[in-house]
Design an enzyme around this catalytic site. Structure first.
Site, PDB file in Angstrom:
ATOM      1  N   GLY A   1      48.891  39.385  38.342  1.00  0.00           N
ATOM      2  CA  GLY A   1      49.967  38.749  37.583  1.00  0.00           C
ATOM      3  C   GLY A   1      51.288  39.076  38.264  1.00  0.00           C
ATOM      4  N   GLY A   2      52.295  38.212  38.019  1.00  0.00           N
ATOM      5  CA  GLY A   2      53.599  38.416  38.632  1.00  0.00           C
ATOM      6  C   GLY A   2      53.499  38.633  40.133  1.00  0.00           C
ATOM      7  N   ASP A   3      54.040  39.730  40.617  1.00  0.00           N
ATOM      8  CA  ASP A   3      53.970  40.034  42.040  1.00  0.00           C
ATOM      9  C   ASP A   3      52.977  41.134  42.326  1.00  0.00           C
ATOM     10  OD1 ASP A   3      55.423  41.879  40.663  1.00  0.00           O
ATOM     11  OD2 ASP A   3      56.983  42.146  42.245  1.00  0.00           O
ATOM     12  N   GLU A   4      52.016  41.328  41.386  1.00  0.00           N
ATOM     13  CA  GLU A   4      51.020  42.373  41.551  1.00  0.00           C
ATOM     14  C   GLU A   4      49.710  41.781  42.088  1.00  0.00           C
ATOM     15  OE1 GLU A   4      52.311  45.374  37.893  1.00  0.00           O
ATOM     16  OE2 GLU A   4      50.672  43.966  37.644  1.00  0.00           O
TER      17      GLU A   4
ATOM     18  N   LEU B   1      54.969  43.720  45.216  1.00  0.00           N
ATOM     19  CA  LEU B   1      56.038  43.338  46.151  1.00  0.00           C
ATOM     20  C   LEU B   1      57.318  44.038  45.746  1.00  0.00           C
ATOM     21  CD1 LEU B   1      55.435  39.484  46.573  1.00  0.00           C
ATOM     22  CD2 LEU B   1      54.622  41.360  47.992  1.00  0.00           C
TER      23      LEU B   1
END
Lengths: 576, 347
Positions: free
Chosen positions: A486-489, A446
């Site tokens: 993970g995160g925005d991945e 994102l």
């Protein structure tokens, strides 16, 4: 069930049954045996007493006959003739009476009228001579004054009777009675004026008398008679009787030890078991019988014996019968034991089956839960336990699958995590390698997501991620895998691609789909994403390579101005 | 005491001597035919134990019974028997009695001198061989009841005395009775009767029968009769043995040897030809000549034994040793008829 509980229980019950039958049988046999022996002894003693009584009565009868003969009117003229030698003695009538008496009494050897004078000359004498009767007359008449039965009888009063000792008759000319066991029964003869004329003597055939007396006794009863010193007068073995007459005394007390008590005057009856010993073991009963005039305490001992073998044969029969009954009851016990063990082990077997099935299939078998007894209780408890275990198992399964899901999925979005993704990717690579088909991996990041987190907070960020995840899921096919790294991945695996071309369209579709505004806490947020794509087998031939290449491509897209997609090209590397 | 020690040694030596014999005879049965009081059970038991044998005692009370038994099977039914010297002759004649081996009877050396001189005793030896060993002897005197007989009788004729009619106990035996009757009826040779002697003896014996109460066989019978009836005279067929018995029973009696002399018998042991084990039979004879056994004869039965000197009473008076009789069977047959009550006219 092999040698299981049922077998053991059956054996135990059978052993108890057999033991009970056997012991009962044994004790009833032992008791009956003793009773039989006692009854045999009792029978024997009773028979002996009866025999002795008969002997006594027979002697009384002989005595009566002697008295009768002594009182006959024919006697008087004979007495007168003796006193007056001129008169012809008239003895024929008396001899006829003697003969008549002898004829009806086969047990009499001889009847005589003996004079008190002239040295005991016989006046009238009739002898038995084999099967006929012989009147002894004239010179053949003998003088008997020196015999005890004569001089002892002549001392008696009118009506008294003398019984001689029982002895072998050695008087020459005695015809049938010669050499035979004889009892002499005598009574004095008095004339009307009270003068002693002489005596009447009846010689009694002892063996003949006892043959008559014992006729209705059982055939296996043997007869004994002894005098007051224990010398046998009658013995089953004739060579043992009248031993004293042949110089070798054979005594009752030597053969039958207990009978000594009779001779010692301690008792009148004795029953002796195992008398002769050895093979000829006997049960014998002896009875002391007063004999003759009470004066000298004279007696004889009558005895009967029966082989112990015969009594034992009865008890053996009893034993055989008892054994048959015990065997029958033992068989019954074995049968009942078998049935009882079946009755117990069948429900147990059912439960065992159910338990086995349960452990094998986690399914319940039929249980005898309807029974009202302990087995029913056990079955019900077993059933309850099964239900409980099943519930626990289901619960466990549930939490285990949850854990497994958690381990392979992202907690926030519910998408597969890196672990699951790589699993699927590697699996897909392996499949594609075999089938020669293509794969594609899209790496999605994102744009400026950090700003959302910083401005609206992490909760809003998480909400955005959840919405994005949902959108991604809806933008691809069911067979494709959408994962959050993970995160925005995010990352997507497109399996089994037909052609590369639709991928560019698909990338466009994703970029477009993600760029739609997102509503968080009433605010419209504009999000976008950069997409990097790599292809198998063109870009890399393993999972790590594909992801890496897609990451590189995503990075290039990001640097080229966000909200765009870039397909990896050979030689490209992530700068910096 | 040294004597005891010596005795003990002798016993040990003796035991060693008899040991082989006992093993050789173990398990056998010795059949003894003898008279009451000659082989009491306790003495027999000692013999049985010592030689590990069984002894079967058969008792007789008359010479006739003895003859009947031994003659019945030619002596095969017995191994050793006791008979008086007179009776012995017919057993030797018949071959029933056989010579003895004196070496087997060492105890005979302890007998009184008159019994050691076996060749001087009539009837014991024949053709230089010894057939018997003396064991006991007695004279047949007359017992009288002191209460009924005022003066001691001097002759056997007292038994015929009408004063004692029905009070005399005579003996039921043929041989001696005939000898006695023959002597009293004047026969010169009472042991070798001629026809005339027979006639007189039978008559005499029938007279005796008319005078007696009865004839007895066993000494015990005489005691019982003496007790139950007024008995004046008893012919002591069993000699001093009988005197002792009557005295023990409480009878007040005297015993006389008649002036004409009393018949006396000498009883001897002899072995049968068909004895199963002659050696064992001789061992028995040897045993009876041991002090305790012979002594028992005197102590228990009042009989004289051959080891001690005779008492003064027995020594006094005239003794006529019994001799073999001319025909024992004839005497027995006649006696049986007399005894049965046959009258004189029947003979």
């Amino acid at each position: 069930m092999g040698r299981g509980l049922g077998f053991k229980l059956g054996v135990l019950l059978a052993v108890f049954g057999i033991l009970a039958a056997g012991l009962t049988g044994y004790y009833s046999y032992a008791t009956s045996r003793v009773m039989l022996a006692k009854s045999a002894e009792h029978d024997l003693l009773t028979s002996t007493q009866v025999l002795a009584r008969r002997f006594s009565l027979a002697l009384d009868e002989v005595a009566s006959n002697a008295r009768l003969l002594a009182a006959l009117p024919d006697v008087a003229p004979i007495g007168k003739a003796l006193l007056d030698p001129g008169t012809k003695p008239h003895r024929a009538a008396l001899a006829q009476t003697f003969s008549a008496m002898l004829a009806v009494h086969p047990e009499y050897f001889q009847i005589r009228l003996i004079s008190a004078s002239n040295h005991g000359i016989e006046l009238v004498r009739v002898d038995r001579d084999s099967d006929k009767l012989t009147r002894v007359k004239g010179d053949d008449l003998q003088e008997k004054g020196h015999f005890p039965y004569v001089f002892n009888t002549l001392r008696l009063a009118r009506g008294e009777v003398y019984l001689s000792k029982i002895a072998i008759n050695h008087e020459q000319g005695a015809h049938s009675g010669l050499g035979k066991p004889t009892l002499r029964v005598a009574t004095p003869v008095f004339l009307d004026d009270g003068k002693l004329l002489g005596l009447v003597v009846i010689n009694l055939d002892l063996n003949g008398l006892f043959d008559l007396l014992k006729t209705d006794l059982p055939a296996d009863y043997s007869l004994y008679l002894t005098n007051e010193t224990g010398d046998f007068l009658i013995h089953p073995d004739p060579s043992q009787a009248f031993g004293f007459d042949r110089g070798r005394r054979v005594l009752l007390q030597d053969t039958f030890k207990q009978a000594a008590a009779i001779l010692d005057g301690k008792t009148n009856t004795v029953v002796e078991r195992d008398g002769a010993g050895g093979d000829q073991s006997l049960i014998a009963a002896f009875y002391k019988l007063g004999f003759g005039q009470a004066e000298a305490g004279r007696f004889v001992i009558a005895g009967l014996s029966t082989p112990l073998e015969k009594v034992l044969a009865d008890t053996r029969q009893l034993g055989a019968n008892t054994a048959k009954i015990v065997a029958a009851f033992s068989l019954l016990a074995v049968l009942l034991a078998f049935l009882a063990s079946r009755l117990l082990t069948r429900p147990l077997g059912m439960m065992v089956q159910a338990a086995r099935r349960f452990s094998r299939e986690h399914a319940m078998g039929e249980l005898p839960v309807r029974r009202a007894d302990e087995i029913g209780q056990l079955a019900r408890s077993f059933n309850d336990m099964q239900v409980e275990i099943q519930a626990h198992l289901a619960e466990l399964q549930e939490s285990r699958s949850q854990l497994a899901h958690l381990a392979r999925h992202d907690a926030l979005t519910g998408l597969p995590n890196r672990l699951l993704f790589f699993d699927r990717l590697e699996h897909a690579v392996a499949t594609a390698r075999r089938s020669g088909k293509q794969l594609a991996v899209f790496f999605i990041d994102l744009d400026r997501f950090k700003e959302i987190n910083d401005t609206l907070g992490h909760a809003a960020g998480d909400e955005v991620l959840m919405i994005i995840a949902h959108r991604l899921r809806s933008l691809v096919r069911e067979v494709d895998t959408v994962a959050r790294l993970g995160g925005d991945e995010f990352i997507i695996l497109f399996d089994s691609l037909g052609d590369v071309h639709p991928l560019t369209m698909l990338a466009e579709k994703i970029i477009h789909g993600l760029s739609q505004p997102v509503e968080i806490k009433g605010r419209q947020l504009q999000v976008s994403a950069s997409v990097g794509a790599s292809l198998f087998p063109q870009d890399a031939d393993d999972a790590n390579g594909l992801v890496h290449k897609a990451d590189v491509a995503m990075y290039l897209a990001k640097t080229r101005g966000e909200n765009t997609a870039h397909f990896y090209a050979e030689g490209e590397e992530r700068a910096g | 005491m040294p004597f005891r020690r010596i005795a003990l040694h002798l016993l040990v030596i003796f035991a060693g001597l008899i040991a082989p014999v006992s093993s050789a005879t173990a398990g056998e049965t010795l059949r003894v035919l003898t008279w009451p009081g000659y082989a009491d059970p306790d003495l027999v038991q000692v013999f049985e134990k010592r030689y590990k044998v069984r002894v079967e005692i058969t008792l007789v009370s008359t010479d006739d019974a003895l003859w009947q038994k031994l003659n019945a099977n030619n002596g095969a039914d017995f191994d050793v028997f006791a008979a008086n010297t007179a009776e012995l002759q017919r057993y030797i004649d018949q071959g029933i009695s056989v010579p003895l081996i004196l070496g087997n009877i060492p105890n005979a050396q302890h007998q009184q001198p008159r019994f050691r001189k076996l060749y001087d005793i009539p009837g014991i030896t024949r053709a230089g061989q010894v057939y018997a060993i003396p064991y006991t002897y007695a004279e047949m005197g007359l017992i009288y009841n002191r209460k009924l007989v005022k003066a001691p009788p001097t002759s056997m004729t007292a038994m015929w005395d009408p004063r004692y009619q029905g009070q005399v106990l005579a003996y039921d035996g043929s041989t001696h009775n005939f000898t006695l009757a023959a002597r009293l009826s004047g026969s010169k040779q009472p042991f070798q009767l001629q026809e005339a002697d027979y006639k007189r003896a039978v008559e005499k014996l029938i007279d005796l029968r008319h005078n007696v109460l009865t004839f007895y066989s066993q000494p015990e019978e005489a005691v019982a009769l003496f007790r139950d009836h007024p008995v004046a005279l008893v012919f002591a067929n069993y000699g001093s043995q009988q005197v002792k018995q009557l005295q023990t029973a409480g009878a007040d009696i005297g015993y006389v040897i008649p002036e004409e002399g009393a018949l006396a018998w000498l009883d001897c042991w002899a072995v049968t030809k068909r004895a199963r084990n002659k050696r064992l039979a001789e061992l028995w004879i040897n045993y009876t000549l041991e002090q305790p056994v012979s002594q028992a004869l005197t102590e228990r039965q009042g009989l004289a034994n051959t080891l001690q000197t005779a008492s003064a009473a027995q020594a006094s008076g005239k003794i006529v040793w019994l001799e073999p009789v001319e025909n024992a069977q004839r005497r027995a047959a006649l006696w049986s008829r007399i005894m049965s009550g046959d009258r004189l006219g029947k003979f």
